[in-house]
Design a protein around this motif. Structure first.
Motif, PDB file in Angstrom:
ATOM      1  N   ILE A 254      16.591   5.292  -5.739  1.00  0.00           N
ATOM      2  CA  ILE A 254      18.009   5.871  -4.500  1.00  0.00           C
ATOM      3  C   ILE A 254      18.055   5.587  -3.029  1.00  0.00           C
ATOM      4  O   ILE A 254      17.398   5.472  -2.495  1.00  0.00           O
ATOM      5  N   VAL A 255      19.730   5.245  -2.386  1.00  0.00           N
ATOM      6  CA  VAL A 255      19.541   5.148  -0.937  1.00  0.00           C
ATOM      7  C   VAL A 255      19.697   6.584  -0.356  1.00  0.00           C
ATOM      8  O   VAL A 255      20.202   6.816  -0.658  1.00  0.00           O
ATOM      9  N   GLY A 256      18.953   5.783   0.602  1.00  0.00           N
ATOM     10  CA  GLY A 256      18.418   7.286   1.575  1.00  0.00           C
ATOM     11  C   GLY A 256      19.454   6.963   2.837  1.00  0.00           C
ATOM     12  O   GLY A 256      21.079   6.181   2.263  1.00  0.00           O
ATOM     13  N   LEU A 257      19.489   7.797   3.076  1.00  0.00           N
ATOM     14  CA  LEU A 257      20.490   8.486   5.099  1.00  0.00           C
ATOM     15  C   LEU A 257      20.849   7.421   5.577  1.00  0.00           C
ATOM     16  O   LEU A 257      22.411   6.692   5.700  1.00  0.00           O
ATOM     17  N   THR A 258      19.457   6.261   5.868  1.00  0.00           N
ATOM     18  CA  THR A 258      20.170   5.759   6.811  1.00  0.00           C
ATOM     19  C   THR A 258      20.825   4.517   6.527  1.00  0.00           C
ATOM     20  O   THR A 258      22.177   4.072   7.236  1.00  0.00           O
TER      21      THR A 258
ATOM     22  N   VAL B 216       5.970  15.328 -11.683  1.00  0.00           N
ATOM     23  CA  VAL B 216       5.323  14.317 -11.377  1.00  0.00           C
ATOM     24  C   VAL B 216       6.777  13.569 -11.007  1.00  0.00           C
ATOM     25  O   VAL B 216       6.675  12.169 -11.467  1.00  0.00           O
ATOM     26  N   ALA B 217       7.658  14.021 -10.782  1.00  0.00           N
ATOM     27  CA  ALA B 217       9.199  13.834 -10.879  1.00  0.00           C
ATOM     28  C   ALA B 217       9.279  12.976  -9.053  1.00  0.00           C
ATOM     29  O   ALA B 217      10.072  12.406  -9.490  1.00  0.00           O
ATOM     30  N   ASN B 218       8.393  13.573  -8.364  1.00  0.00           N
ATOM     31  CA  ASN B 218       9.325  12.886  -7.334  1.00  0.00           C
ATOM     32  C   ASN B 218       7.972  12.755  -5.870  1.00  0.00           C
ATOM     33  O   ASN B 218       8.151  12.379  -5.217  1.00  0.00           O
ATOM     34  N   LEU B 219       7.541  11.521  -6.894  1.00  0.00           N
ATOM     35  CA  LEU B 219       6.241  10.852  -6.868  1.00  0.00           C
ATOM     36  C   LEU B 219       6.887   9.579  -6.097  1.00  0.00           C
ATOM     37  O   LEU B 219       6.644   8.572  -5.244  1.00  0.00           O
ATOM     38  N   ASP B 220       8.063   8.962  -6.189  1.00  0.00           N
ATOM     39  CA  ASP B 220       9.393   8.585  -5.648  1.00  0.00           C
ATOM     40  C   ASP B 220       9.924   8.512  -5.393  1.00  0.00           C
ATOM     41  O   ASP B 220      11.430   9.775  -5.923  1.00  0.00           O
ATOM     42  N   THR B 221      11.706   7.246  -4.972  1.00  0.00           N
ATOM     43  CA  THR B 221      12.986   7.785  -5.179  1.00  0.00           C
ATOM     44  C   THR B 221      13.798   6.584  -6.060  1.00  0.00           C
ATOM     45  O   THR B 221      14.864   6.669  -5.985  1.00  0.00           O
ATOM     46  N   ARG B 222      12.832   6.530  -7.235  1.00  0.00           N
ATOM     47  CA  ARG B 222      13.346   6.679  -8.106  1.00  0.00           C
ATOM     48  C   ARG B 222      14.281   7.107  -9.501  1.00  0.00           C
ATOM     49  O   ARG B 222      13.479   8.494  -9.367  1.00  0.00           O
ATOM     50  N   VAL B 223      15.133   6.594  -9.943  1.00  0.00           N
ATOM     51  CA  VAL B 223      15.464   7.241 -10.892  1.00  0.00           C
ATOM     52  C   VAL B 223      15.709   6.513 -12.511  1.00  0.00           C
ATOM     53  O   VAL B 223      15.826   5.139 -12.426  1.00  0.00           O
ATOM     54  N   LEU B 224      15.182   7.281 -13.551  1.00  0.00           N
ATOM     55  CA  LEU B 224      15.176   6.354 -14.776  1.00  0.00           C
ATOM     56  C   LEU B 224      16.327   6.890 -16.094  1.00  0.00           C
ATOM     57  O   LEU B 224      15.985   8.633 -15.557  1.00  0.00           O
ATOM     58  N   VAL B 225      16.957   6.543 -16.226  1.00  0.00           N
ATOM     59  CA  VAL B 225      18.388   7.005 -17.054  1.00  0.00           C
ATOM     60  C   VAL B 225      17.596   6.176 -19.136  1.00  0.00           C
ATOM     61  O   VAL B 225      18.097   4.796 -18.834  1.00  0.00           O
ATOM     62  N   GLU B 226      17.984   7.076 -19.556  1.00  0.00           N
ATOM     63  CA  GLU B 226      17.477   6.195 -21.172  1.00  0.00           C
ATOM     64  C   GLU B 226      18.985   6.369 -22.228  1.00  0.00           C
ATOM     65  O   GLU B 226      19.784   7.479 -21.733  1.00  0.00           O
ATOM     66  N   THR B 227      19.685   5.155 -21.707  1.00  0.00           N
ATOM     67  CA  THR B 227      20.657   4.870 -23.076  1.00  0.00           C
ATOM     68  C   THR B 227      20.651   5.792 -24.579  1.00  0.00           C
ATOM     69  O   THR B 227      19.439   5.690 -24.810  1.00  0.00           O
ATOM     70  N   PRO B 228      21.473   5.866 -25.014  1.00  0.00           N
ATOM     71  CA  PRO B 228      21.038   6.161 -26.275  1.00  0.00           C
ATOM     72  C   PRO B 228      20.574   4.935 -27.645  1.00  0.00           C
ATOM     73  O   PRO B 228      20.542   5.606 -28.850  1.00  0.00           O
ATOM     74  N   GLU B 229      20.830   4.283 -27.138  1.00  0.00           N
ATOM     75  CA  GLU B 229      20.434   3.545 -27.390  1.00  0.00           C
ATOM     76  C   GLU B 229      18.688   2.884 -27.613  1.00  0.00           C
ATOM     77  O   GLU B 229      18.030   2.033 -28.019  1.00  0.00           O
ATOM     78  N   GLY B 230      18.097   4.198 -26.949  1.00  0.00           N
ATOM     79  CA  GLY B 230      16.724   3.792 -26.647  1.00  0.00           C
ATOM     80  C   GLY B 230      16.651   3.022 -25.031  1.00  0.00           C
ATOM     81  O   GLY B 230      15.315   2.522 -24.822  1.00  0.00           O
ATOM     82  N   ILE B 231      17.811   2.508 -24.610  1.00  0.00           N
ATOM     83  CA  ILE B 231      17.261   1.399 -23.080  1.00  0.00           C
ATOM     84  C   ILE B 231      17.091   1.649 -21.854  1.00  0.00           C
ATOM     85  O   ILE B 231      17.739   3.121 -21.683  1.00  0.00           O
TER      86      ILE B 231
END
Length: 237
Positions: free
Chosen positions: A25-29, A4-19
């Protein structure tokens, strides 16, 4: 289990504070267009300097080479470091370079990713860099992989515009991984781009990876959790 990780081009990061921090993500063009803008800016500067420097003979030629070297190698490094990951071309395209944790680019990373443009250029016209962007999970060229950086949109319309999300927010009662949160968010944002049957199918896939989770309407449930992850909350009555 489906991925389910490749359904789109978004990246999600959780900070140490839980945020949760997210970006698209930008493609080639767009990257190629930004590079082209920067290339012509550097070329214009060299052309404007060539006439007066030509009058200085060998001294002028030496100065010209120094300026060419500085523009070719230091222009992207200094701009990305001092302008929050943006060269003039990237700014025009609405994109920027960040660390893989979606934090501001440091000098070391800016230097590393731009020095490795020489490798990305091989064998000609950034062929290796383009191939790397196409095949890598997060659309990274070799310089990005070495420096652990990403090129993302400054303002992602899908991330900012939650008015199109029509699902009623539902507070999740289970722990979701970063990849799963990204998939739930993407589901909520793409509601208008998918048929009802396709939404139901994807919702069932997303719930199938959560043992014991079931819902009368998987579509509304997954969309509701996605809406909650986007920051929407049920209005107080």
């Amino acid at each position: 289990m489906r991925d389910v990780a490749n359904l789109d081009t978004r990246v999600l990061v959780e900070t140490p504070e839980g945020i949760d921090l997210s970006a698209e993500i930008v493609g080639l063009t767009p990257r190629a267009l930004a590079f082209t803008i920067d290339f012509f800016i550097r070329l214009l500067i060299l052309l404007l300097l060539s006439i007066p420097l030509a009058m200085l003979g060998n001294l002028g030629w030496g100065v010209y080479l120094i300026v060419w070297f500085a523009l070719e190698w230091w222009y992207p490094v200094l701009f990305e470091y001092f302008m929050q990951g943006q060269t003039i071309g990237k700014k025009q395209m609405g994109i920027r370079t960040v660390s893989s944790k979606l934090t501001t680019l440091n000098f070391s990373a800016a230097m590393t990713r731009n020095l490795l443009r020489a490798a990305d250029f091989l064998p000609v016209f950034y062929a290796i860099g383009a191939i790397s962007i196409w095949v890598s999970k997060n659309k990274q060229r070799l310089g990005d992989l070495a420096a652990d950086t990403l090129v993302v949109y400054v303002d992602s319309p899908r991330a900012k515009d939650t008015s199109a999300v029509k699902f009623k927010p539902i507070t999740p009662v289970f722990e979701l991984s970063s990849e799963q949160r990204r998939a739930f968010i993407n589901f909520a944002l793409n509601r208008g781009n998918l048929s009802h049957d396709r939404q139901t199918e994807l919702a069932q896939v997303l719930l199938s990876v959560l043992p014991g989770e079931a819902a009368e309407s998987p579509r509304d449930y997954v969309g509701g959790v996605g809406a909650w992850l986007l920051g929407l909350r049920e209005e107080s009555k």
